[in-house]
Design a protein around this motif. Sequence first.
Motif, PDB file in Angstrom:
ATOM      1  N   LEU A  25       0.850  -1.336  -0.125  1.00 42.51           N
ATOM      2  CA  LEU A  25       0.063  -0.104   0.145  1.00 42.51           C
ATOM      3  C   LEU A  25       0.962   1.160   0.085  1.00 42.51           C
ATOM      4  N   ASN A  26       1.826   1.168   0.733  1.00 46.85           N
ATOM      5  CA  ASN A  26       2.870   2.319   0.801  1.00 46.85           C
ATOM      6  C   ASN A  26       3.546   2.683  -0.489  1.00 46.85           C
ATOM      7  N   SER A  27       3.817   1.635  -1.096  1.00 45.83           N
ATOM      8  CA  SER A  27       4.500   1.867  -2.564  1.00 45.83           C
ATOM      9  C   SER A  27       3.765   2.458  -3.512  1.00 45.83           C
ATOM     10  N   TYR A  28       2.174   2.155  -3.556  1.00 51.55           N
ATOM     11  CA  TYR A  28       1.383   2.835  -4.585  1.00 51.55           C
ATOM     12  C   TYR A  28       1.132   4.125  -4.199  1.00 51.55           C
ATOM     13  N   SER A  29       1.341   4.516  -3.300  1.00 52.34           N
ATOM     14  CA  SER A  29       0.967   6.139  -2.767  1.00 52.34           C
ATOM     15  C   SER A  29       2.242   7.015  -2.801  1.00 52.34           C
ATOM     16  N   LYS A  30       2.566   7.686  -3.814  1.00 52.72           N
ATOM     17  CA  LYS A  30       3.937   8.288  -3.739  1.00 52.72           C
ATOM     18  C   LYS A  30       3.716   9.772  -3.827  1.00 52.72           C
ATOM     19  N   ASP A  31       4.049  10.500  -2.862  1.00 54.49           N
ATOM     20  CA  ASP A  31       3.820  12.079  -2.441  1.00 54.49           C
ATOM     21  C   ASP A  31       4.872  12.705  -3.655  1.00 54.49           C
ATOM     22  N   VAL A  32       4.526  13.367  -4.554  1.00 46.99           N
ATOM     23  CA  VAL A  32       5.209  14.122  -5.353  1.00 46.99           C
ATOM     24  C   VAL A  32       4.974  15.568  -5.359  1.00 46.99           C
ATOM     25  N   SER A  33       5.903  16.485  -5.553  1.00 46.75           N
ATOM     26  CA  SER A  33       5.822  17.827  -5.571  1.00 46.75           C
ATOM     27  C   SER A  33       6.464  18.675  -6.772  1.00 46.75           C
ATOM     28  N   PHE A  34       5.755  19.629  -7.266  1.00 46.86           N
ATOM     29  CA  PHE A  34       6.084  20.296  -8.542  1.00 46.86           C
ATOM     30  C   PHE A  34       6.089  21.546  -8.292  1.00 46.86           C
ATOM     31  N   ASN A  78       0.996  10.693  -6.459  1.00 44.25           N
ATOM     32  CA  ASN A  78       0.939  10.326  -7.810  1.00 44.25           C
ATOM     33  C   ASN A  78       0.823  11.489  -8.845  1.00 44.25           C
ATOM     34  N   LEU A  79       0.918  12.646  -8.377  1.00 50.17           N
ATOM     35  CA  LEU A  79       0.790  13.636  -9.697  1.00 50.17           C
ATOM     36  C   LEU A  79       1.675  13.605 -10.568  1.00 50.17           C
ATOM     37  N   SER A  80       1.193  13.967 -11.911  1.00 42.78           N
ATOM     38  CA  SER A  80       2.275  14.110 -12.969  1.00 42.78           C
ATOM     39  C   SER A  80       2.494  15.651 -13.401  1.00 42.78           C
ATOM     40  N   LYS A  81       3.662  15.968 -13.802  1.00 41.45           N
ATOM     41  CA  LYS A  81       3.999  17.149 -14.254  1.00 41.45           C
ATOM     42  C   LYS A  81       2.726  17.748 -15.052  1.00 41.45           C
TER      43      LYS A  81
END
Length: 102
Positions: A25-34, A78-81
């Motif tokens: 579960l932890n590996s599917y949720s990735k905090d991303v910042s742009f 899991n945001l994308s640019k």
Amino acid sequence: MPSLRELRPLEMKSILILGIFLFSLNSYSKDVSFTAKLKDMTCPMCASAVEKEVKKIEGFDKISVSISEGSVTVTGDNLSKDSVKEAINKTRFKVIKIKQNF
């Protein structure tokens, strides 16, 4: 509580499967910042318009807007640019430059 040696094979298997599931579960949720630099964002109303649109992105968590720098920092799962850029471009402001923060 029984020791590991006292657990039956089925109980051991259940514990192992549960552990693997929780870890995955932890590996599917990735905090991303742009951080995006915007053209002509100069006032609080401008910032509000950008915030409103960015908050619609699936996985959005938080946003930080700097009017003085004309920039927006968006964080979420899991945001994308492309999704961040697309949301901002729906406003009257255009993304000059966008980079992922590590």
